[in-house]
Design a protein around this motif. Structure first.
Motif, PDB file in Angstrom:
ATOM      1  N   LYS A 115     -17.153 -48.439  -8.806  1.00  0.00           N
ATOM      2  CA  LYS A 115     -16.922 -47.441  -7.755  1.00  0.00           C
ATOM      3  C   LYS A 115     -16.251 -48.058  -6.529  1.00  0.00           C
ATOM      4  CE  LYS A 115     -19.180 -44.154  -9.950  1.00  0.00           C
ATOM      5  NZ  LYS A 115     -18.541 -43.027 -10.523  1.00  0.00           N
ATOM      6  N   SER A 116     -15.682 -47.187  -5.718  1.00  0.00           N
ATOM      7  CA  SER A 116     -15.043 -47.615  -4.476  1.00  0.00           C
ATOM      8  C   SER A 116     -16.095 -47.982  -3.439  1.00  0.00           C
ATOM      9  CB  SER A 116     -14.161 -46.490  -3.931  1.00  0.00           C
ATOM     10  OG  SER A 116     -14.968 -45.360  -3.634  1.00  0.00           O
ATOM     11  N   HIS A 174     -21.288 -47.935  -2.394  1.00  0.00           N
ATOM     12  CA  HIS A 174     -20.671 -46.656  -2.754  1.00  0.00           C
ATOM     13  C   HIS A 174     -21.696 -45.571  -2.434  1.00  0.00           C
ATOM     14  CE1 HIS A 174     -18.226 -43.713  -4.803  1.00  0.00           C
ATOM     15  NE2 HIS A 174     -19.296 -43.322  -5.483  1.00  0.00           N
TER      16      HIS A 174
END
Length: 140
Positions: A119-120, A99
């Motif tokens: 998180k992405s 991320h």
């Protein structure tokens, strides 16, 4: 117990696309990072198990430009690392998701590690994973 288990053997539900699910319910990109995610870390480098490792988020060594902005990136999958005071004696490269945040962001890997794992994934890169560690006399 069909479909009600988790861990290295998956959920035992016959579905194979999600077999590399980590403890934080992400799907690992490869078998090595998946297996490492299930290692039980030592509490200190004096632990009698001699497993002087911890699962940690790792900062990407190179800077990435995302949407025209220089960024720093941290793994969203835990990576095996030696505990402070211990040195790696054997390593391997694993491909993990990172991320990324702007360089001037105050996010550091030590700021709420559990939140970085939520998180992405912005990029996938390799990280050095420690497989065996040696304790030094200064071990804390």
């Amino acid at each position: 117990m069909r479909g009600q288990t988790c861990g290295l053997c998956g959920k035992a539900d016959g579905e194979v696309r999600q077999e590399y699910s980590t403890p934080n319910e992400r799907v690992s990109r490869n078998a090595t990072s998946f297996a490492h995610s299930w290692v039980l870390p030592a509490k200190s480098c004096h632990d009698t198990s001699e497993c002087y490792m911890q699962l940690d988020s790792v900062k990407l060594e190179k800077q990435i430009s995302l949407e025209g902005e220089e960024s720093k990136c941290y793994t969203v999958e835990p990576v095996l690392r030696c505990l402070p005071g211990c040195l790696p004696v054997r390593t391997t490269s694993v491909t993990v998701g990172y991320h990324c945040v702007p360089l001037d962001s105050n996010l550091n890997r030590s700021d709420g590690l559990s939140s970085i794992y939520e998180k992405s994934i912005d990029v996938s890169e390799t990280a050095e994973s420690h497989l065996a560690c040696r304790c030094t006399p200064q071990c804390t």
